[in-house]
Write a protein that holds these residues in place. Sequence first.
Motif, short mmCIF file in Angstrom:
data_model
loop_
_atom_site.label_atom_id
_atom_site.label_comp_id
_atom_site.label_asym_id
_atom_site.label_seq_id
_atom_site.Cartn_x
_atom_site.Cartn_y
_atom_site.Cartn_z
N LEU A 132 -12.37 -7.27 -11.39
CA LEU A 132 -11.67 -6.37 -10.49
C LEU A 132 -12.36 -5.01 -10.44
CD1 LEU A 132 -7.99 -7.18 -11.59
CD2 LEU A 132 -9.12 -7.88 -9.46
N PRO A 133 -12.52 -4.43 -9.23
CA PRO A 133 -13.18 -3.12 -9.12
C PRO A 133 -12.34 -2.02 -9.76
CG PRO A 133 -12.18 -3.73 -7.03
CD PRO A 133 -12.06 -4.93 -7.93
N ARG A 134 -13.02 -1.03 -10.33
CA ARG A 134 -12.32 0.08 -10.99
C ARG A 134 -11.63 0.98 -9.98
NH1 ARG A 134 -17.15 -0.42 -13.74
NH2 ARG A 134 -18.12 1.09 -12.32
N ASP A 135 -12.33 1.25 -8.87
CA ASP A 135 -11.80 2.16 -7.85
C ASP A 135 -12.42 1.82 -6.51
OD1 ASP A 135 -14.44 3.09 -8.07
OD2 ASP A 135 -13.87 4.73 -9.42
N MET A 136 -12.15 2.64 -5.47
CA MET A 136 -12.65 2.33 -4.14
C MET A 136 -14.18 2.37 -4.07
SD MET A 136 -10.42 1.37 -1.94
CE MET A 136 -11.27 1.63 -0.37
N ALA A 137 -14.80 3.25 -4.83
CA ALA A 137 -16.27 3.30 -4.84
C ALA A 137 -16.83 2.00 -5.41
CB ALA A 137 -16.74 4.50 -5.66
N ALA A 145 -4.66 -9.80 -10.20
CA ALA A 145 -4.38 -10.11 -11.61
C ALA A 145 -3.32 -11.20 -11.72
CB ALA A 145 -3.92 -8.84 -12.33
N VAL A 146 -2.28 -11.10 -10.87
CA VAL A 146 -1.22 -12.12 -10.88
C VAL A 146 -1.78 -13.49 -10.49
CG1 VAL A 146 0.92 -12.86 -9.75
CG2 VAL A 146 0.63 -10.47 -10.43
N LEU A 147 -2.75 -13.49 -9.57
CA LEU A 147 -3.35 -14.74 -9.11
C LEU A 147 -4.38 -15.30 -10.09
CD1 LEU A 147 -3.82 -13.91 -5.32
CD2 LEU A 147 -2.24 -15.57 -6.29
N GLY A 148 -4.71 -14.51 -11.12
CA GLY A 148 -5.59 -15.02 -12.16
C GLY A 148 -7.03 -14.53 -12.10
N VAL A 149 -7.32 -13.52 -11.26
CA VAL A 149 -8.68 -12.97 -11.24
C VAL A 149 -8.91 -12.22 -12.55
CG1 VAL A 149 -10.28 -11.42 -10.06
CG2 VAL A 149 -8.62 -12.74 -8.74
N ARG A 150 -10.00 -12.50 -13.22
CA ARG A 150 -10.28 -11.87 -14.51
C ARG A 150 -10.43 -10.36 -14.36
NH1 ARG A 150 -14.31 -15.81 -14.88
NH2 ARG A 150 -15.89 -14.19 -15.16
#
Length: 202
Positions: free
Chosen positions: A46-51, A37-42
């Motif tokens: 981003l995945p919700r969890d490990m699954a 998130a800090v690097l700017g990935v929308r």
Amino acid sequence: TLMTFSWTVVDAIKKLSVVVTPKEAEAYLHAWKVAGAVLGVRAELLPRDMADADLLARTIRRRQTAPSVAGRALTAALLEYMEEMIPGHAFKGFPATMMRYMLGDAAADVVAVPTDDWTARLTDGICRLFHIETADAERSRVISRVAGAFSHALLTGFVWAERGGHRGQFTIPDRLHEAWSLPKPVGLDGVVLQPTTTSGAS
């Protein structure tokens, strides 16, 4: 790249039979999601969890993995560099063995990782060594000491090789100097120098 530093690391640790709890895995993934998130990935990427991360990583790997001359050249150079870090000649095939074990045969073939040599027999023993049960505290301490010593030696070798055998000039906090049991620094005149108190590495 984010999945390489998060999901792939947890997956590799599990392949070594190290016990990773779901809570630990989710916490580790969360740390890298914050970095993303800090690097700017929308946020929606981003995945919700490990699954979710597992599905994402495998989907990216399936869609984007393909053989290339550059990929095979880079892999060969990496393996050559890793082999130079291993003393002697008996275990020269070990980096390729572990790379193939971690990647799986399909991905290893794509980047032309050499097929297993006799060092493949060591993987089962290594996995048994790192299978740390939470209740076995004494065994965990022993393995932690062994792993710590190995990691320190390996990192020292990498840094030494990277600098062409020349010692780097920098200071570290006294606490790290003591925790790592580093030898007292010696000046050009042979006089033992006192570590400089500092709040961080420079």
